[in-house]
Design a protein around this motif. Structure first.
Motif, mmCIF file in Angstrom:
data_model
loop_
_atom_site.group_PDB
_atom_site.id
_atom_site.type_symbol
_atom_site.label_atom_id
_atom_site.label_comp_id
_atom_site.label_asym_id
_atom_site.label_seq_id
_atom_site.Cartn_x
_atom_site.Cartn_y
_atom_site.Cartn_z
ATOM 1 N N ILE A 153 26.577 20.667 60.326
ATOM 2 C CA ILE A 153 25.220 20.109 60.313
ATOM 3 C C ILE A 153 24.689 20.002 58.886
ATOM 4 O O ILE A 153 23.934 19.083 58.545
ATOM 5 N N THR A 154 25.092 20.926 58.031
ATOM 6 C CA THR A 154 24.579 20.933 56.653
ATOM 7 C C THR A 154 25.146 19.796 55.823
ATOM 8 O O THR A 154 24.633 19.500 54.747
ATOM 9 N N THR A 155 26.195 19.127 56.327
ATOM 10 C CA THR A 155 26.806 18.042 55.556
ATOM 11 C C THR A 155 26.504 16.669 56.162
ATOM 12 O O THR A 155 27.125 15.681 55.794
ATOM 13 N N LEU A 156 25.548 16.606 57.071
ATOM 14 C CA LEU A 156 25.190 15.324 57.670
ATOM 15 C C LEU A 156 24.674 14.353 56.617
ATOM 16 O O LEU A 156 24.063 14.757 55.625
ATOM 17 N N ASP A 157 24.891 13.086 56.861
ATOM 18 C CA ASP A 157 24.330 12.039 56.018
ATOM 19 C C ASP A 157 22.850 11.921 56.372
ATOM 20 O O ASP A 157 22.482 11.317 57.381
ATOM 21 N N ARG A 158 21.994 12.470 55.526
ATOM 22 C CA ARG A 158 20.573 12.498 55.845
ATOM 23 C C ARG A 158 19.862 11.199 55.483
ATOM 24 O O ARG A 158 18.640 11.113 55.579
ATOM 25 N N SER A 159 20.613 10.191 55.074
ATOM 26 C CA SER A 159 20.013 8.865 54.933
ATOM 27 C C SER A 159 19.946 8.162 56.284
ATOM 28 O O SER A 159 19.291 7.128 56.428
ATOM 29 N N LYS A 160 20.638 8.739 57.279
ATOM 30 C CA LYS A 160 20.670 8.165 58.618
ATOM 31 C C LYS A 160 19.739 8.919 59.555
ATOM 32 O O LYS A 160 19.313 10.043 59.264
ATOM 33 N N ARG A 161 19.452 8.297 60.687
ATOM 34 C CA ARG A 161 18.738 8.966 61.765
ATOM 35 C C ARG A 161 19.782 9.640 62.658
ATOM 36 O O ARG A 161 20.607 8.968 63.256
ATOM 37 N N ASN A 162 19.737 10.951 62.743
ATOM 38 C CA ASN A 162 20.747 11.709 63.471
ATOM 39 C C ASN A 162 20.166 12.292 64.760
ATOM 40 O O ASN A 162 19.104 12.924 64.747
ATOM 41 N N ILE A 163 20.884 12.063 65.850
ATOM 42 C CA ILE A 163 20.536 12.629 67.150
ATOM 43 C C ILE A 163 21.642 13.604 67.535
ATOM 44 O O ILE A 163 22.811 13.223 67.624
ATOM 45 N N ILE A 164 21.285 14.875 67.745
ATOM 46 C CA ILE A 164 22.279 15.908 68.031
ATOM 47 C C ILE A 164 21.988 16.512 69.397
ATOM 48 O O ILE A 164 20.877 16.969 69.663
ATOM 49 N N GLY A 165 23.004 16.506 70.255
ATOM 50 C CA GLY A 165 22.879 17.120 71.569
ATOM 51 C C GLY A 165 23.673 18.405 71.631
ATOM 52 O O GLY A 165 24.834 18.451 71.224
ATOM 53 N N TYR A 166 23.036 19.465 72.121
ATOM 54 C CA TYR A 166 23.691 20.770 72.286
ATOM 55 C C TYR A 166 23.828 21.035 73.785
ATOM 56 O O TYR A 166 22.825 21.162 74.502
#
Length: 256
Positions: A153-166
């Motif tokens: 999660i710490t290396t996500l591309d934060r220029s994008k909109r990220n949707i994460i499902g747990y």
């Protein structure tokens, strides 16, 4: 095989340019013809449907027919189940009501549907067997990246909109709704998921969905609706993935 050629169009209602690659092969597929009686049933039951909206008087529609049919042959071999992928067509002269319903104003127009829902972006790629087949393969690929370690999660591309499902498990109604939404909105957001022990630290009170907006300083947002309600889940994620005001770029800009 003859080289691809660009042809100008005298009628403004057809596409201005069409890249055509002529390849002679026997056509064996019968493309499904849609009308007012069968269109909803066929599209609603198809995981993915590519629909050719055409007019017989348009020479470019005529030229696309054998290419569309051959692409269907190729894909049917890879996805043989009846409702996995459907190639269909609409004669817009005979069924002007359907053309109006989907706001078709030029021919040929190729539209993608998922479980009856029309995707907002029509197909604008090359009119060749390979290009159409590759496009469908891409649409059938998994739109969700699985997280194996929460450190990712710490290396996500934060220029994008990220949707994460747990999720506790992949084989669940909660995940199936999430996957259905991801199939529709994967062009607008990056979708990720984690399961079991990997996701457990983030499942304080059960399965959940998190939205991480662009930028490192923006706070996360948590989905509080019913996980098994497709409409509510879709509307919440769409609101995050498709803002009312969008930056116009080369990739998403269009001229009507």
């Amino acid at each position: 095989m003859h080289p691809a050629v660009f042809l100008s169009l005298p009628d403004l209602r057809c596409s201005l340019l069409l890249l055509v690659t002529w390849v002679f092969t026997p056509v064996t597929t019968e493309i499904t013809s849609l009308d007012t009686e069968n269109i909803d049933e066929i599209l609603n039951n198809a995981d993915v449907a590519l629909v050719n909206f055409y007019a017989d008087w348009c020479r470019f529609s005529q030229m696309l027919h054998p290419i569309f049919e051959e692409a269907s042959d190729v894909i049917k071999e890879e996805f043989p189940n009846e409702n996995q992928v459907v190639f269909a067509r609409v004669d817009c002269d005979q069924h002007s009501d359907i053309a109006q319903r989907y706001r078709i104003s030029k021919y040929p127009t190729l539209k993608l549907f998922r479980n009856g829902m029309m995707m907002k972006r029509e197909y604008r790629g090359q009119r060749s067997v390979k290009a159409l087949a590759d496009y469908i393969r891409q649409q059938k690929s998994d739109p969700i990246q699985e997280i194996r370690d929460l450190a990712e999660i710490t290396t996500l591309d934060r220029s994008k909109r990220n949707i994460i499902g747990y999720f506790e498990q992949k084989d669940s109604d909660n995940y199936r709704v999430f996957e259905r939404v991801a199939n529709i909105l994967h062009d607008d957001c990056a979708f990720l998921s984690a399961f079991g022990d990997v996701s457990k630290p983030e499942r304080y009170s059960g399965d959940n969905i998190i939205y991480k907006p662009p930028g490192h300083s923006a706070p996360d947002m948590v989905y509080l609706g019913a996980m098994t309600n497709f409409d509510v889940t879709y509307n919440w994620i769409q609101d995050k993935c498709v803002p009312l005001v969008r930056e116009i770029t080369f990739e998403n800009g269009e001229v009507q």
